[in-house]
Design a protein around this motif. Structure first.
Motif, PDB file in Angstrom:
ATOM      1  N   ILE A   5       0.860  -1.181   0.000  1.00  0.00           N
ATOM      2  CA  ILE A   5       0.000   0.000   0.000  1.00  0.00           C
ATOM      3  C   ILE A   5       0.893   1.226   0.000  1.00  0.00           C
ATOM      4  O   ILE A   5       1.686   1.420   0.928  1.00  0.00           O
ATOM      5  N   GLY A  12      -4.903   5.083   2.987  1.00  0.00           N
ATOM      6  CA  GLY A  12      -3.850   4.078   3.083  1.00  0.00           C
ATOM      7  C   GLY A  12      -3.923   3.293   4.380  1.00  0.00           C
ATOM      8  O   GLY A  12      -3.845   2.050   4.389  1.00  0.00           O
ATOM      9  N   THR A  75      -2.571   4.897  -2.769  1.00  0.00           N
ATOM     10  CA  THR A  75      -3.548   5.743  -2.077  1.00  0.00           C
ATOM     11  C   THR A  75      -3.027   7.173  -1.887  1.00  0.00           C
ATOM     12  O   THR A  75      -3.707   7.985  -1.269  1.00  0.00           O
TER      13      THR A  75
END
Lengths: 299, 299
Positions: A5, A12, A75
């Motif tokens: 991520i 996130g 993200t």
């Protein structure tokens, strides 16, 4: 299955915490301070009365970082993407899911075409409390679609079958889901940031409502998405269900962060230029917000 | 020669104090508290290091007040004019000078046509400190023109010959002087109130400057006044010379007062409608500011 991520803001942290229930997750973040804190304290998700802490792997991200995971979820905010793409270009055959607002990120996809690219729109409300803690302020779906129609990925099948509490919905077409989110963001975020009010005030104040309709009309004239009345109902429904919230753009203004105005209104202005359509009010609001950013950043 | 000054804001107090040097002046004000204070303490003008106090007659003003003076100077805000006009309608042959911003007051003049009507534009910077005290923040002219071309008045001749320190300039045409002031007010006041910045920021912030040009273009398309480039230079010159000031509209916002947005942008929108011209950004800013007034007044 291992998931990277990239970006450790509210989205996130939320996705890391949720996906860690069934996948091996590693967070990549930019600041050393946050890396150390997540390493030491894990990630905490606060959902109403529930406070859930989880240990999650974490690593610093830079242009040179080597990412070994097969699935990458991006993200980070739109305005940080350029530097991230420089790193991602070297990979082949990864599943990459972008969870940005707006549409500008599409322009980078040609640089990543040896991978399987997906775009997603998140309906969850999430608010970052500090570097390791995120509040879940509203539950929703994750809508995902492949950027190239034929792409599929085992990752999404696993997510769908094993993570019923954090649902994913796979769509065939990416444009409608991004455009539908964009029109909501284009109407609610800039005006709440300009007026410094919570979302619901746009509907309850009759003059603000007029300005909201003006932005909607201009945005709709550019985004070829659905029927006008349905789309207006969609926007006002979201505005009602989030009436007590401060929009992300208002929060960015309040906390002195860069806003996503380029990804949202800036994108519409670009498209307007291509289509030779005038968007006078969006042009005005774009510069009003950029001006406010400038004032703030020079203070 | 006896002068009635109707309205005791910054302009009313300044003009009462200055004209009292050569005329017999009486101030008419709305609130009993202010009447009592002016009666007791006189009017004080602060001009740099100089603090000058003067006894000036004062009386309460209502629909029924009988005004005996031959010259009436109306310094009340546009949105208070309707009730004042009800009183003034009964008079004949008075010299009436209106010192409002905007243009809406013109619409009342047909009710007063048995009098000699003049309109004026003031260039002085004046800031009300309290009910009896006004700061002179910048010296300028009073530009006056008759509403009906053939009208003259001994009052202005006396003013011109005997009050060199507080100069009056007589013009033949009323429209150009009001329109020139209106375009300045339409560009500077609404934007500084919206952004909550001092005047100079509109020029020094490149994004704000773009929004200023947008409003200017729309306003200029409606107000048939002078050459475009000259008029833009005029607006930016005033903005520069008042760069540290908070505009009257920003001050009204800050102090929770009703603004003059109807007299300024509202007037332009009305004229736009008559001329079937679109003024999308002025329409937007008008409703943004009305919305802010609503939020404030409901708080």
């Amino acid at each position: 299955m291992e998931i990277a991520i990239i970006g450790a803001g509210a989205t996130g942290l939320l996705y890391a915490h949720q996906l860690a229930n069934i996948f091996r997750v590693k967070i990549y973040c930019k600041r050393e301070e946050q890396r150390n804190l997540i390493h030491k304290e894990g990630v905490t998700l606060i959902d109403g009365e529930q406070i859930m802490n989880k240990k999650i792997k974490v690593e610093l991200f830079s242009d040179e970082t080597e990412i070994n995971e097969d699935v990458l979820i991006i993200t980070a905010k739109q305005y940080s993407l350029e530097s991230i793409i420089r790193n991602l270009k070297k990979y082949q055959n990864k599943t990459i899911l972008f969870l940005q607002n707006g549409m500008n990120h599409i322009t980078y996809f040609h640089e990543l075409q040896q991978n399987k690219i997906f775009v997603g729109v998140i309906e969850h409300g999430a608010k970052k409390e500090n570097d390791t803690t995120v509040y879940l302020t509203g539950k929703g779906l994750t809508n995902v679609a492949p950027y190239n129609e034929h792409h599929t990925s085992l990752f999404f099948e696993n997510w769908d079958s094993k993570l019923k509490d954090f649902p994913i919905v796979m769509e065939k077409q990416w444009y409608p889901i991004l455009a539908k989110k964009l029109i909501v963001n284009a109407v609610i975020n800039p005006l709440t940031a300009l007026y410094k009010v919570e979302n619901g005030k746009l509907l309850s104040n009759k003059n603000y409502l007029i300005t909201m309709e003006t932005i909607f009309n201009e945005a709709f004239s550019i985004l070829n998405v659905g029927k006008k009345e349905e789309m207006w109902n969609h926007v006002t429904k979201i505005c009602t269900s989030t009436s007590k919230n401060h929009s992300s753009m208002l929060r960015d203004m309040e906390t002195g962060k860069k806003t996503e105005v380029d990804a949202i209104l800036g994108y519409l202005l670009q498209e307007g230029k291509k289509a030779k359509k005038e968007l006078p009010v969006i042009h005005f609001v774009y510069h009003a917000l950029k001006g406010m950013e400038n004032v703030r950043m020079n203070e």
